[in-house]
Scaffold this motif. Structure first.
Motif, PDB file in Angstrom:
ATOM      1  N   GLY A  24       9.711   5.751 -15.553  1.00 30.96           N
ATOM      2  CA  GLY A  24       9.813   5.202 -16.901  1.00 30.96           C
ATOM      3  C   GLY A  24       8.531   5.395 -17.683  1.00 30.96           C
ATOM      4  N   LEU A  25       7.394   5.205 -17.012  1.00 28.28           N
ATOM      5  CA  LEU A  25       6.093   5.437 -17.648  1.00 28.28           C
ATOM      6  C   LEU A  25       5.949   6.892 -18.068  1.00 28.28           C
ATOM      7  CD1 LEU A  25       3.172   4.527 -18.357  1.00 28.28           C
ATOM      8  CD2 LEU A  25       2.549   5.073 -15.993  1.00 28.28           C
ATOM      9  N   GLU A  30       5.921  10.969 -22.269  1.00 32.93           N
ATOM     10  CA  GLU A  30       6.518  12.206 -22.774  1.00 32.93           C
ATOM     11  C   GLU A  30       6.973  12.034 -24.216  1.00 32.93           C
ATOM     12  OE1 GLU A  30      10.378  15.123 -21.896  1.00 32.93           O
ATOM     13  OE2 GLU A  30      10.259  13.106 -21.044  1.00 32.93           O
ATOM     14  N   GLY A  31       7.661  10.925 -24.484  1.00 33.48           N
ATOM     15  CA  GLY A  31       8.142  10.698 -25.846  1.00 33.48           C
ATOM     16  C   GLY A  31       7.023  10.638 -26.853  1.00 33.48           C
ATOM     17  N   TRP A  32       5.984   9.858 -26.543  1.00 32.53           N
ATOM     18  CA  TRP A  32       4.837   9.773 -27.446  1.00 32.53           C
ATOM     19  C   TRP A  32       4.157  11.125 -27.612  1.00 32.53           C
ATOM     20  CZ3 TRP A  32       2.840   4.831 -24.624  1.00 32.53           C
ATOM     21  CH2 TRP A  32       3.458   3.699 -25.183  1.00 32.53           C
ATOM     22  N   ALA A  33       3.998  11.852 -26.507  1.00 30.67           N
ATOM     23  CA  ALA A  33       3.262  13.114 -26.539  1.00 30.67           C
ATOM     24  C   ALA A  33       3.971  14.158 -27.390  1.00 30.67           C
ATOM     25  CB  ALA A  33       3.054  13.631 -25.121  1.00 30.67           C
ATOM     26  N   VAL A  34       5.274  14.339 -27.167  1.00 32.17           N
ATOM     27  CA  VAL A  34       5.973  15.405 -27.895  1.00 32.17           C
ATOM     28  C   VAL A  34       6.151  15.049 -29.370  1.00 32.17           C
ATOM     29  CG1 VAL A  34       7.126  16.255 -25.830  1.00 32.17           C
ATOM     30  CG2 VAL A  34       8.262  14.537 -27.235  1.00 32.17           C
ATOM     31  N   ARG A  35       6.184  13.755 -29.687  1.00 33.30           N
ATOM     32  CA  ARG A  35       6.246  13.384 -31.107  1.00 33.30           C
ATOM     33  C   ARG A  35       4.922  13.677 -31.796  1.00 33.30           C
ATOM     34  NH1 ARG A  35       9.290   8.917 -29.236  1.00 33.30           N
ATOM     35  NH2 ARG A  35       7.433   7.579 -29.173  1.00 33.30           N
ATOM     36  N   GLU A  39       3.948  20.934 -29.630  1.00 24.75           N
ATOM     37  CA  GLU A  39       3.681  22.103 -28.789  1.00 24.75           C
ATOM     38  C   GLU A  39       3.451  21.739 -27.317  1.00 24.75           C
ATOM     39  OE1 GLU A  39       1.369  22.639 -32.761  1.00 24.75           O
ATOM     40  OE2 GLU A  39       1.915  21.031 -31.361  1.00 24.75           O
ATOM     41  N   CYS A  40       3.547  20.464 -26.981  1.00 19.36           N
ATOM     42  CA  CYS A  40       3.303  20.019 -25.605  1.00 19.36           C
ATOM     43  C   CYS A  40       4.369  20.600 -24.672  1.00 19.36           C
ATOM     44  CB  CYS A  40       3.319  18.500 -25.553  1.00 19.36           C
ATOM     45  SG  CYS A  40       2.832  17.802 -23.967  1.00 19.36           S
ATOM     46  N   VAL A  41       3.937  21.303 -23.610  1.00 16.17           N
ATOM     47  CA  VAL A  41       4.871  21.953 -22.688  1.00 16.17           C
ATOM     48  C   VAL A  41       4.817  21.375 -21.280  1.00 16.17           C
ATOM     49  CG1 VAL A  41       4.950  24.134 -23.952  1.00 16.17           C
ATOM     50  CG2 VAL A  41       3.189  23.779 -22.192  1.00 16.17           C
ATOM     51  N   ALA A  42       3.875  20.479 -21.022  1.00 14.61           N
ATOM     52  CA  ALA A  42       3.789  19.862 -19.695  1.00 14.61           C
ATOM     53  C   ALA A  42       2.890  18.635 -19.787  1.00 14.61           C
ATOM     54  CB  ALA A  42       3.226  20.835 -18.657  1.00 14.61           C
ATOM     55  N   LEU A  56       5.650  16.543 -15.280  1.00 14.74           N
ATOM     56  CA  LEU A  56       6.823  17.008 -16.022  1.00 14.74           C
ATOM     57  C   LEU A  56       6.486  18.362 -16.629  1.00 14.74           C
ATOM     58  CD1 LEU A  56       7.713  13.764 -18.029  1.00 14.74           C
ATOM     59  CD2 LEU A  56       9.008  14.678 -16.106  1.00 14.74           C
ATOM     60  N   VAL A  57       7.413  19.303 -16.580  1.00 12.52           N
ATOM     61  CA  VAL A  57       7.180  20.646 -17.113  1.00 12.52           C
ATOM     62  C   VAL A  57       8.374  21.087 -17.954  1.00 12.52           C
ATOM     63  CG1 VAL A  57       6.796  23.077 -16.548  1.00 12.52           C
ATOM     64  CG2 VAL A  57       5.757  21.305 -15.140  1.00 12.52           C
ATOM     65  N   ASP A  58       8.093  21.652 -19.127  1.00 13.70           N
ATOM     66  CA  ASP A  58       9.117  22.290 -19.953  1.00 13.70           C
ATOM     67  C   ASP A  58       8.992  23.792 -19.732  1.00 13.70           C
ATOM     68  OD1 ASP A  58      10.755  23.360 -21.879  1.00 13.70           O
ATOM     69  OD2 ASP A  58      10.184  21.910 -23.421  1.00 13.70           O
ATOM     70  N   THR A  59       9.952  24.393 -19.040  1.00  9.03           N
ATOM     71  CA  THR A  59       9.848  25.819 -18.702  1.00  9.03           C
ATOM     72  C   THR A  59      10.363  26.723 -19.808  1.00  9.03           C
ATOM     73  OG1 THR A  59      11.991  25.768 -17.580  1.00  9.03           O
ATOM     74  CG2 THR A  59      10.021  25.361 -16.244  1.00  9.03           C
TER      75      THR A  59
END
Length: 218
Positions: A24-25, A30-35, A39-42, A56-59
């Protein structure tokens, strides 16, 4: 973003009173970072007390596919390969390396002590420019401790891959400590100290000492 398979395995086994819901953390961060940084990919979160990293990784988004020496784009792994744990991790690593152009490490401090490191990875060189203040405010991080571009090699991914083995070794150590405490008649803290001293004197790791102690006391 997808949870690294080793992070999923570690989360399934991880129990601690300090963080009730690690996944959950991760998802909140992740939500805060990508907002704040599209351009955050990991991202990786390291629990400093336990020396465990979860990733976590966005491939796909923002990550380039690796290029072979001839200049052609490397073929995309087939479905069976992508579903295999090792194959998935290798694919994630290759694509993440190809897509990471900037990083930032943000420590989280509680009562004057760092308890978490949050590492964010972006696909553009200036993704974090003028955004660190927003990240610090959103994530409750320590602004003075922020470090940029210190992990372009994605070292936290390697540590995340090691997390399940670290947990297995820690359980082994816990068993050995309990056995020593019961046999010698001391507290578990004292038994842990004895085990560490024995490992130091023998020149072996604590996990190896735990194995020996469990065999001898069985």
């Amino acid at each position: 973003m997808e949870l690294l398979p080793q992070s999923r395995e570690a989360l399934d086994e991880y129990v601690t009173p300090s963080v009730d819901d690690v996944e959950g953390l991760l998802r909140v961060i992740e939500g805060w970072a990508v907002r704040t940084v599209p351009e955050c990919v990991a991202l990786s979160v390291t629990l400093l007390d336990d020396d465990l990293t979860f990733t976590l990784v966005d491939t796909d988004a923002g990550a380039e596919r690796p290029v072979d020496p001839a200049g052609d784009t490397a073929p995309r792994p087939d479905a069976d390969f992508a579903l295999d744990e090792r194959g998935w991790a290798e694919m994630a690593r290759e694509r993440a390396f190809a897509g990471i152009a900037s990083t930032v490490c943000l420590p989280v401090v509680e009562e004057g002590r760092a308890v978490l490191n949050i590492d964010l990875y972006a696909s553009t060189a200036h993704a974090f420019h003028d955004r660190i203040d927003g990240l610090v405010a959103a994530l409750g991080a320590w602004q003075a401790g922020a470090v940029t571009n210190a992990d372009l090699g994605f070292e936290t991914l390697r540590r995340a891959e090691e997390a399940p083995e670290r947990l297995r070794m820690q359980r082994l150590v816990d068993v050995a400590v309990g056995l020593v405490a019961a046999r010698v008649g001391v507290t578990t803290d004292a038994a842990a100290g004895l085990l560490t001293q024995a490992a130091d004197r023998a020149g072996v790791s604590e996990s190896q000492a735990a194995t020996v102690a469990r065999v001898l006391l069985a």
